[in-house]
Scaffold this motif. Structure first.
Motif, PDB file in Angstrom:
ATOM      1  N   THR A  44       0.843  -1.188   0.000  1.00 45.58           N
ATOM      2  CA  THR A  44       0.000   0.000   0.000  1.00 45.58           C
ATOM      3  C   THR A  44       0.881   1.241   0.000  1.00 45.58           C
ATOM      4  N   SER A  45       0.311   2.329  -0.483  1.00 49.03           N
ATOM      5  CA  SER A  45       1.042   3.587  -0.571  1.00 49.03           C
ATOM      6  C   SER A  45       0.422   4.614   0.365  1.00 49.03           C
ATOM      7  N   SER A  46       1.248   5.536   0.834  1.00 41.72           N
ATOM      8  CA  SER A  46       0.744   6.605   1.691  1.00 41.72           C
ATOM      9  C   SER A  46      -0.146   7.566   0.912  1.00 41.72           C
ATOM     10  N   SER A  48      -2.314   7.993  -3.206  1.00 44.97           N
ATOM     11  CA  SER A  48      -2.563   7.470  -4.547  1.00 44.97           C
ATOM     12  C   SER A  48      -2.362   8.550  -5.605  1.00 44.97           C
ATOM     13  N   PHE A  76       6.991  10.041  -0.259  1.00 50.90           N
ATOM     14  CA  PHE A  76       5.855   9.154  -0.019  1.00 50.90           C
ATOM     15  C   PHE A  76       6.409   7.828   0.483  1.00 50.90           C
ATOM     16  N   THR A  77       5.545   7.007   1.032  1.00 51.12           N
ATOM     17  CA  THR A  77       5.996   5.720   1.567  1.00 51.12           C
ATOM     18  C   THR A  77       5.167   4.575   0.994  1.00 51.12           C
ATOM     19  N   LEU A  78       5.817   3.415   0.913  1.00 57.40           N
ATOM     20  CA  LEU A  78       5.159   2.170   0.525  1.00 57.40           C
ATOM     21  C   LEU A  78       5.257   1.219   1.705  1.00 57.40           C
ATOM     22  N   HIS A  79       4.163   0.526   2.020  1.00 52.09           N
ATOM     23  CA  HIS A  79       4.069  -0.317   3.213  1.00 52.09           C
ATOM     24  C   HIS A  79       3.800  -1.769   2.842  1.00 52.09           C
TER      25      HIS A  79
END
Length: 185
Positions: A44-46, A48, A76-79
């Motif tokens: 998931t991304s912080s 879209s 931005f971050t990816l989780h």
């Protein structure tokens, strides 16, 4: 009789011209993709939508060709979450593969318009190596006995910046759909 024929003629002409336009397509094309791995994780991304703002061509000139415009840089971050890892006795690396359309002749400036002259570059936060399409970006390593906890909750911090193929790109709007796909080696 003559009067009614002339009043109907334009309507009949219109119907005949529209009849030729209503052809149905005889095929449809879709892109299907999948990924088979020894482990899976949700990515998931912080955000879209990452808006890099509006910048003048002079900002690209100051930065230089194929160099990010500093004022446009946004993080931005990816989780990783819901990870299911294989039980074996080997350490693995979890990565995200960056993919998307790039500018013609340049594999690290992403844009949906290959001839547009400008797009976006990606790097790990506070690093200056920019990723080519297809690059595996390391997120985490597992232990010698992998467990979901090795990957769940891991975060990859990235930055995106506008860049031009030349130091004098034209003006216009830039859009770059980019995907980050989980990989486990």
């Amino acid at each position: 009789m003559r009067k009614s024929l002339f009043t109907l003629a334009p309507a009949a002409l219109l119907l005949m011209s529209v009849a030729g336009i209503s052809n149905a397509a005889d095929n449809a094309v879709i892109t299907v993709q999948g990924n088979i791995q020894a482990a899976t994780c949700d990515v998931t991304s912080s955000t879209s939508l990452l808006d890099l703002g509006t910048h003048k061509p002079a900002a690209f000139t100051a930065a230089g060709a194929k160099t990010p415009v500093p004022a446009s840089t946004k993080g931005f971050t990816l989780h990783l979450s819901n990870c299911d890892v294989a039980t074996d006795t080997v350490a693995h690396t979890a990565s995200l593969i960056i993919d998307g359309n790039t500018l013609f002749g340049n594999n690290n400036i992403f844009s949906d318009d290959a001839t547009g002259g400008y797009g976006v570059m990606f790097n790990k936060a506070s690093e200056t190596t920019y990723f080519d399409a297809g690059t595996e970006i390391e997120v985490a390593k597992t232990s010698d006995t992998p467990a979901p906890g090795d990957l769940n909750g891991k975060i990859l911090s990235l930055e995106a910046s506008l860049a031009g193929l030349t130091a004098t790109p034209g003006t216009g709007r830039m859009k770059a759909p980019v995907s980050f796909q989980f990989a486990y080696n």
